[in-house]
Scaffold this motif. Structure first.
Motif, PDB file in Angstrom:
ATOM      1  N   ASP C 194       0.838  -1.203   0.000  1.00 55.05           N
ATOM      2  CA  ASP C 194       0.000   0.000   0.000  1.00 55.05           C
ATOM      3  C   ASP C 194       0.868   1.246   0.000  1.00 55.05           C
ATOM      4  O   ASP C 194       0.457   2.304  -0.480  1.00 55.05           O
ATOM      5  CB  ASP C 194      -0.926  -0.026   1.215  1.00 55.05           C
ATOM      6  N   ALA C 195       2.035   1.111   0.574  1.00 53.81           N
ATOM      7  CA  ALA C 195       2.999   2.213   0.572  1.00 53.81           C
ATOM      8  C   ALA C 195       4.363   1.632   0.890  1.00 53.81           C
ATOM      9  O   ALA C 195       4.468   0.630   1.598  1.00 53.81           O
ATOM     10  CB  ALA C 195       2.619   3.278   1.596  1.00 53.81           C
ATOM     11  N   PHE C 196       5.390   2.274   0.379  1.00 53.35           N
ATOM     12  CA  PHE C 196       6.758   1.836   0.685  1.00 53.35           C
ATOM     13  C   PHE C 196       7.674   3.032   0.485  1.00 53.35           C
ATOM     14  O   PHE C 196       7.274   4.037  -0.090  1.00 53.35           O
ATOM     15  CB  PHE C 196       7.182   0.663  -0.201  1.00 53.35           C
ATOM     16  N   TYR C 197       8.889   2.921   0.995  1.00 54.30           N
ATOM     17  CA  TYR C 197       9.805   4.015   0.677  1.00 54.30           C
ATOM     18  C   TYR C 197      11.130   3.489   0.135  1.00 54.30           C
ATOM     19  O   TYR C 197      11.568   2.401   0.478  1.00 54.30           O
ATOM     20  CB  TYR C 197       9.963   5.002   1.834  1.00 54.30           C
ATOM     21  N   ILE C 198      11.684   4.286  -0.759  1.00 53.18           N
ATOM     22  CA  ILE C 198      12.947   3.987  -1.420  1.00 53.18           C
ATOM     23  C   ILE C 198      14.013   4.820  -0.708  1.00 53.18           C
ATOM     24  O   ILE C 198      13.975   6.037  -0.750  1.00 53.18           O
ATOM     25  CB  ILE C 198      12.881   4.384  -2.912  1.00 53.18           C
ATOM     26  N   GLY C 199      14.941   4.149  -0.049  1.00 51.49           N
ATOM     27  CA  GLY C 199      15.898   4.857   0.787  1.00 51.49           C
ATOM     28  C   GLY C 199      17.013   5.509   0.006  1.00 51.49           C
ATOM     29  O   GLY C 199      17.597   4.902  -0.902  1.00 51.49           O
ATOM     30  N   GLY C 200      17.323   6.757   0.383  1.00 50.08           N
ATOM     31  CA  GLY C 200      18.444   7.454  -0.214  1.00 50.08           C
ATOM     32  C   GLY C 200      19.626   7.606   0.741  1.00 50.08           C
ATOM     33  O   GLY C 200      20.782   7.443   0.339  1.00 50.08           O
ATOM     34  N   THR C 201      19.321   7.890   2.012  1.00 53.94           N
ATOM     35  CA  THR C 201      20.380   8.189   2.995  1.00 53.94           C
ATOM     36  C   THR C 201      21.468   7.122   3.025  1.00 53.94           C
ATOM     37  O   THR C 201      22.648   7.434   3.110  1.00 53.94           O
ATOM     38  CB  THR C 201      19.759   8.305   4.404  1.00 53.94           C
ATOM     39  N   LYS C 202      21.053   5.841   2.957  1.00 51.34           N
ATOM     40  CA  LYS C 202      22.006   4.749   3.084  1.00 51.34           C
ATOM     41  C   LYS C 202      22.492   4.234   1.728  1.00 51.34           C
ATOM     42  O   LYS C 202      23.118   3.191   1.647  1.00 51.34           O
ATOM     43  CB  LYS C 202      21.377   3.610   3.899  1.00 51.34           C
ATOM     44  N   SER C 203      22.140   4.981   0.687  1.00 53.44           N
ATOM     45  CA  SER C 203      22.498   4.528  -0.659  1.00 53.44           C
ATOM     46  C   SER C 203      23.092   5.633  -1.503  1.00 53.44           C
ATOM     47  O   SER C 203      22.822   5.723  -2.698  1.00 53.44           O
ATOM     48  CB  SER C 203      21.260   3.954  -1.351  1.00 53.44           C
ATOM     49  N   GLY C 204      23.873   6.488  -0.885  1.00 55.61           N
ATOM     50  CA  GLY C 204      24.631   7.433  -1.682  1.00 55.61           C
ATOM     51  C   GLY C 204      24.158   8.866  -1.664  1.00 55.61           C
ATOM     52  O   GLY C 204      24.834   9.744  -2.187  1.00 55.61           O
ATOM     53  N   ALA C 205      22.997   9.135  -1.069  1.00 52.84           N
ATOM     54  CA  ALA C 205      22.541  10.519  -0.948  1.00 52.84           C
ATOM     55  C   ALA C 205      23.063  11.120   0.356  1.00 52.84           C
ATOM     56  O   ALA C 205      23.453  10.397   1.274  1.00 52.84           O
ATOM     57  CB  ALA C 205      21.016  10.576  -0.973  1.00 52.84           C
TER      58      ALA C 205
END
Lengths: 341, 341, 341, 341
Positions: C194-205
């Protein structure tokens, strides 16, 4: 149908009803600012042998728990409780709704001990986790078991050493106080806890719980919290008149004793018929294990609730006695049980 | 000392006490799952002429308001209310404690109108502000004034057009229903609001408010919210038995009428002695303006509360009558006032 | 000292820094109302193959979780999660602080399955308990394990059948997407949750998480919730520019692949030296078990964190690799380990 | 189109970007446990001349306000603020969402004074009302006005006498510090308030606010609150590196001065053309009153926001300058205004 479903099936003890009738047309101040409340608090301070306590009268148990715990804690503080605790299971997340996590620990018999508390406490090590700050226990527990004075003292010591508040839910305290084997007096609760409540609803009152705050640091502005959480009864004297009656001529203990006596009679009868129990309860809740077909037969004449599935063919049920339980109905239960095939 | 301090100084109407006594030793289900509650709800649905409503019985007004409003709203939703509204002033931030802002608008007489509502509504334009979602009014208002049916309908229309819920606090509804000039029937509340409550505490019950949810979208799982907020009374039948009594033989209206009659007698007497009022109240709260030295003399024989400073030498006080107010005491008040120098 | 302590020890991938520099002096609208954000959302909708999704960019994971879950749920709703879940352990009670209980279930490997969920769901039967309404999982889990597409689908089906929302925390999604054995595509998350998030902090942002709301019923007014919970970044374009960079030329996958490659190299080297692991992780967190004296020697040259005590002489540690992990440092770690006595 | 819409339209001052680039590939501890943060806090303690302060770096203003205020207050405590205060109007009820009422008082110019505070404080007399416990002011205010040191001191004294905490929102503090007529030094904020924050987002940083807690009683466990409310940045050093740059060679003041200089140039030009202002602002927000047709012409070349309707034909607009505002664009604005018919 006779109900062993809970200890709040009837109204109040007749002495309480009489007291409410007698005082009905008097005018008093509202919101517990009346002379009956003064008197009730005065009497209770003597009973618990703690003149320094703050006592507040509230309508029900969940209300008392949520008001007290949310008033005592800062936002990052958490509560340690048994996984069977009333606040953990049967209060619809009332504590969490005020913002606090309830950290749970499994127990064999509903009783939290220092090892459980230590394990929870030590697992929380830094600011990425909640900070345990209050230990919640109840006496009797949800499984009818009771703490010994030594156990209560040991928990109290651990809490003091670790800056944890100790809060005791006494919804069924009348039964604990008068249970066989009990060695905790009312005054001990004031001595060993930071706050506790003396239950009325399940011990002969129409409703009402008396919250006792022993720790000076938890007293400030408590009436604000009662009002904010919707627990301040306009006709607050109704609570006081009931507690005054309960604490006149030891009525509270008398009612607790009766509920225990009926529970023990059930326990003895059931045991003598060869059945066992989920847990060895000393108080007014008993959890016998019966074959499912026996339960079906019992249900035809009695109300009670399901407690736990034991195996495919057996279940534990919960039988609750109270100040109002009729001895002939207890005898009838045993008789019906004896005749079950 | 006779008290005009509020309308909850006494216990309950004798018929209610009698009904509680009569049913006291019956066993019923707990938590409002009993036949008395069924009966009360059945009767009330007929009275409000709305078979589709959901009705829940709660102990007190603040509890009812905070449970309903927090259940109805999402976290970013706000409430529009008069600046004198009970939830805005006298509930210790109970609504904010559930996370919602109360947007207030000043009024002349405690009555919120469509212009007030529109102004608040239109001032909130984007996601940096709360989103107004519910309008809170009470009838009578905190100042004793009442809405006309046309006014209620107009507010209701505005709310519907703008997807705002309309909630009406009826803590003193018995007085509104029977006030001179009132043209709003009980059934109109069900017609024009999304939810409202019929007050018992201030109208002859020991305690109790009947929350009526008319809007289908607000009904789901409401009992969860009652429990979570600490408002589910174990012996819930106590509420039902009281409301059944109040709605038998029009007792509710009879008690409302008496409180108004006593208020009008005060109003007439005070007026005839040449005093004026802070606001023209049609219900059981009256706010006469007296010289301060007169107030000091009245305080020797009567309890009442201070309402507002008018000037250096004059203040408005609040006189509250109720179902229990004695006519001889009202007469005495006027007599004492007449003799004030 | 080289750190395997976490995957947020460095700043951002150079391409991101370059993009931030390049756009630095442009004027754009605030609060994510700018063309970069429009572009990022447009691109991400294509990537997840779901034009109908609502996408919001937030700064961090706890902020994203607490904002989403509190917006999605009504006050009596609870969340089901693994007992090791980030929201259950490492967010300082952030979810409870918004009023919701997190119901936890133990797991072997951090992965919640349908049996776990069912057990929690079916244990909550009436209004005296919270109502489970949302299942929280993360991929990879806190223990580095990943779900298969079949597992995700099964959970999704159970949730749909029981009106439970499924929410997936993708803080380390780049690592999951590129793990050996992974068969879940980005578009599958949109399909099954129903909802999800795509992580940036731990992947290069530098920071940033992209919340994707797939269920139409959960979309309304979401920006209000971001603002209310303090998560609306004034210079919102900073988030968009970073995600645009990550999703240009598959940088996101490239970075995830590198972190996995480094993790596998550690795993292989450690395994080849005869050590075992706490759990078989396929992603950028590895949990080898070492004798305590080996750990002491490793600590002289590397930073990492303690995970669990295995026995008196052995402990599991946590080694985290990232987009920035240097291969020579991984080799050095194995070399040092080889030389440990 | 050139934007005077706000002071966060651009990225960061080039020195900040350069510092972020320079340190980008270093490994540091997460969550503000790194040497850059230590250094930033050390420097800021010197700047505010208060070695005893606790300083925490957070991402944004709403986050800072809601985290601080909810950590400082108990559930029944309320906040006193101007009716135009950011927390009262523009934070989507963030404070109420943590459970606290914001008591508002109207002001002429956005500045709360002791009379306003006293009126709010004294109106709250008992436990049926919230208990005012914290005064929120901002400098500059939402209307660009600034407090004098004498005014700040007077408020501080009143607060101390009445056990009220004084909290100051310094989102635009760089502009206040360097405004004509300002006599409040950074060290005065530490002296006169219990807590305040130094704004970075609106003064040349990409993002970031430095919360300074001066009152020892408010310091305990504050990092728990940051984490719980979602405000703990994984790569916390990003905040520290920015503040270190801002406080090197007085960059913070230099940027504040530039924003004021641009504002004064607008003010002077507008005044010289015969227009008046809604309020006499000394800082980087100016609120000129123009005929509506003039506004329409200005909107063709400039972005700005509507502030208030003055009459049928006139409105006040808001022009915001910043560290990045170009002088030629200010001159252009005056030129366009001169040519408006």
């Amino acid at each position: 149908m006779y109900s062993f479903n809970n200890d709040y099936s009837e109204g109040a003890h007749p002495d309480i009803m009489e007291a409410l009738m007698r005082t009905n047309m008097e005018q008093t101040g509202g919101y517990s600012l009346d002379t009956y409340t003064e008197e009730a608090i005065h009497n209770m301070k003597n009973l618990i042998n703690c003149q320094n306590a703050d006592i507040h009268l509230l309508v029900g148990g969940t209300q008392t728990n949520l008001t007290a715990l949310s008033a005592f804690l800062r936002p990052h503080h958490a509560i340690i409780a048994a996984s069977t605790a009333h606040i953990a299971v049967h209060e619809t997340g009332a504590i969490e709704a005020t913002g606090h996590k309830v950290i749970i620990h499994p127990t064999d018999d509903g009783k939290l001990n220092v090892n459980h508390i230590r394990e929870c406490y030590e697992a929380h090590t830094d600011e990425h986790m909640v900070k345990p700050k209050l230990v919640y226990i109840s006496n009797p527990t949800e499984l009818g078991t009771i703490y010994s004075k030594a156990e209560l003292e040991e928990i109290s010591c651990y809490c003091k050493e670790n800056q944890l508040f100790l809060y005791l839910d006494g919804a069924r305290m009348a039964s604990a106080l008068t249970a066989i084997g009990n060695d905790i007096a009312l005054s001990d609760y004031a001595k060993y806890t930071d706050a506790f409540y003396i239950g009325g609803t399940k011990s002969g009152a129409l409703f009402g719980e008396a919250l006792v705050i022993c720790n000076d640091n938890l007293k400030e502005d408590f009436r604000y919290h009662i009002k904010q959480k919707g627990g301040m009864l306009a006709k607050g004297r109704l609570l006081a008149i009931q507690f005054n009656t309960l604490f006149t001529n030891h009525l509270y203990e008398t009612l607790g004793e009766h509920s225990n006596k009926m529970a023990y009679k059930l326990k003895e009868g059931i045991t003598s018929l060869g059945y066992r129990f989920l847990v060895d309860s000393q108080t007014n809740q008993q959890f016998p294990i019966f074959p499912n077909n026996v339960i079906i037969q019992l249900e035809k004449e009695f109300l009670f609730s399901f407690q736990a599935k034991i195996d495919e063919n057996h279940s534990a049920i919960r039988l609750v006695t109270s100040w109002a339980t009729r001895e002939d109905k207890v005898e009838k239960f045993i008789e019906v049980l004896r005749n079950c095939k």
